[in-house]
Write a protein that holds these residues in place. Structure first.
Motif, PDB file in Angstrom:
ATOM      1  N   MET A 216      19.725 -72.520 -12.518  1.00 37.06           N
ATOM      2  CA  MET A 216      18.640 -73.156 -13.257  1.00 37.06           C
ATOM      3  C   MET A 216      18.560 -74.647 -12.923  1.00 37.06           C
ATOM      4  N   THR A 217      19.709 -75.280 -12.789  1.00 34.40           N
ATOM      5  CA  THR A 217      19.718 -76.704 -12.464  1.00 34.40           C
ATOM      6  C   THR A 217      19.132 -76.948 -11.082  1.00 34.40           C
ATOM      7  N   LEU A 218      19.436 -76.054 -10.155  1.00 37.25           N
ATOM      8  CA  LEU A 218      18.901 -76.179  -8.797  1.00 37.25           C
ATOM      9  C   LEU A 218      17.379 -76.076  -8.810  1.00 37.25           C
ATOM     10  N   PHE A 219      16.850 -75.204  -9.631  1.00 38.92           N
ATOM     11  CA  PHE A 219      15.400 -75.050  -9.739  1.00 38.92           C
ATOM     12  C   PHE A 219      14.752 -76.335 -10.251  1.00 38.92           C
ATOM     13  N   VAL A 220      15.342 -76.979 -11.230  1.00 42.44           N
ATOM     14  CA  VAL A 220      14.817 -78.230 -11.781  1.00 42.44           C
ATOM     15  C   VAL A 220      14.845 -79.329 -10.720  1.00 42.44           C
ATOM     16  N   ILE A 221      15.910 -79.377  -9.949  1.00 40.57           N
ATOM     17  CA  ILE A 221      16.012 -80.395  -8.896  1.00 40.57           C
ATOM     18  C   ILE A 221      14.954 -80.167  -7.825  1.00 40.57           C
ATOM     19  N   ILE A 222      14.766 -78.922  -7.403  1.00 43.04           N
ATOM     20  CA  ILE A 222      13.761 -78.612  -6.370  1.00 43.04           C
ATOM     21  C   ILE A 222      12.357 -78.924  -6.873  1.00 43.04           C
ATOM     22  N   VAL A 223      12.076 -78.580  -8.119  1.00 45.63           N
ATOM     23  CA  VAL A 223      10.751 -78.861  -8.676  1.00 45.63           C
ATOM     24  C   VAL A 223      10.517 -80.365  -8.773  1.00 45.63           C
ATOM     25  N   SER A 224      11.526 -81.122  -9.169  1.00 50.27           N
ATOM     26  CA  SER A 224      11.335 -82.570  -9.283  1.00 50.27           C
ATOM     27  C   SER A 224      11.146 -83.213  -7.905  1.00 50.27           C
ATOM     28  N   ILE A 225      11.863 -82.731  -6.890  1.00 52.61           N
ATOM     29  CA  ILE A 225      11.663 -83.262  -5.536  1.00 52.61           C
ATOM     30  C   ILE A 225      10.265 -82.912  -5.042  1.00 52.61           C
ATOM     31  N   PHE A 226       9.837 -81.692  -5.280  1.00 50.23           N
ATOM     32  CA  PHE A 226       8.483 -81.283  -4.881  1.00 50.23           C
ATOM     33  C   PHE A 226       7.426 -82.124  -5.597  1.00 50.23           C
ATOM     34  N   ALA A 227       7.614 -82.370  -6.881  1.00 52.29           N
ATOM     35  CA  ALA A 227       6.662 -83.191  -7.629  1.00 52.29           C
ATOM     36  C   ALA A 227       6.635 -84.619  -7.090  1.00 52.29           C
ATOM     37  N   GLY A 228       7.766 -85.138  -6.673  1.00 51.26           N
ATOM     38  CA  GLY A 228       7.809 -86.477  -6.083  1.00 51.26           C
ATOM     39  C   GLY A 228       7.040 -86.546  -4.777  1.00 51.26           C
ATOM     40  N   PHE A 229       7.194 -85.537  -3.927  1.00 48.59           N
ATOM     41  CA  PHE A 229       6.444 -85.507  -2.676  1.00 48.59           C
ATOM     42  C   PHE A 229       4.940 -85.404  -2.934  1.00 48.59           C
ATOM     43  N   VAL A 230       4.561 -84.568  -3.876  1.00 44.72           N
ATOM     44  CA  VAL A 230       3.132 -84.420  -4.203  1.00 44.72           C
ATOM     45  C   VAL A 230       2.577 -85.731  -4.733  1.00 44.72           C
ATOM     46  N   ALA A 231       3.310 -86.394  -5.607  1.00 45.92           N
ATOM     47  CA  ALA A 231       2.841 -87.673  -6.146  1.00 45.92           C
ATOM     48  C   ALA A 231       2.760 -88.730  -5.045  1.00 45.92           C
ATOM     49  N   GLY A 232       3.691 -88.727  -4.122  1.00 41.20           N
ATOM     50  CA  GLY A 232       3.667 -89.685  -3.018  1.00 41.20           C
ATOM     51  C   GLY A 232       2.477 -89.478  -2.101  1.00 41.20           C
ATOM     52  N   TYR A 233       2.213 -88.235  -1.737  1.00 37.38           N
ATOM     53  CA  TYR A 233       1.058 -87.960  -0.880  1.00 37.38           C
ATOM     54  C   TYR A 233      -0.253 -88.259  -1.591  1.00 37.38           C
ATOM     55  N   ALA A 234      -0.335 -87.974  -2.885  1.00 34.04           N
ATOM     56  CA  ALA A 234      -1.556 -88.267  -3.633  1.00 34.04           C
ATOM     57  C   ALA A 234      -1.793 -89.769  -3.713  1.00 34.04           C
ATOM     58  N   THR A 235      -0.728 -90.530  -3.927  1.00 28.83           N
ATOM     59  CA  THR A 235      -0.857 -91.985  -3.976  1.00 28.83           C
ATOM     60  C   THR A 235      -1.272 -92.541  -2.627  1.00 28.83           C
ATOM     61  N   ARG A 236      -0.686 -92.003  -1.567  1.00 28.92           N
ATOM     62  CA  ARG A 236      -1.035 -92.457  -0.219  1.00 28.92           C
ATOM     63  C   ARG A 236      -2.504 -92.173   0.093  1.00 28.92           C
TER      64      ARG A 236
END
Length: 56
Positions: A1-21
């Motif tokens: 479960m912890t691994l899933f939270v980490i993967i989702v947060s990394i994915f959300a960070g990439f999405v937010a970065g690309y959207a900002t760019r």
């Protein structure tokens, strides 16, 4: 479960970065268009405006 939270947060960070760019790139294109329209307003600009800012 912890691994899933980490993967989702990394994915959300990439999405937010690309959207900002993409948003910043779009805003930059609106401020500084690649091809400026050629018209009488562009031709009437004073060429001495470039000399207004001086180093001293």
């Amino acid at each position: 479960m912890t691994l899933f939270v980490i993967i989702v947060s990394i994915f959300a960070g990439f999405v937010a970065g690309y959207a900002t760019r993409a948003w910043r790139s779009r805003m930059r294109r609106e401020r500084q268009p690649l091809y400026r329209p050629y018209g009488p307003t562009v031709a009437r600009q004073n060429p001495s405006l470039a000399r207004v800012r001086r180093a001293f």
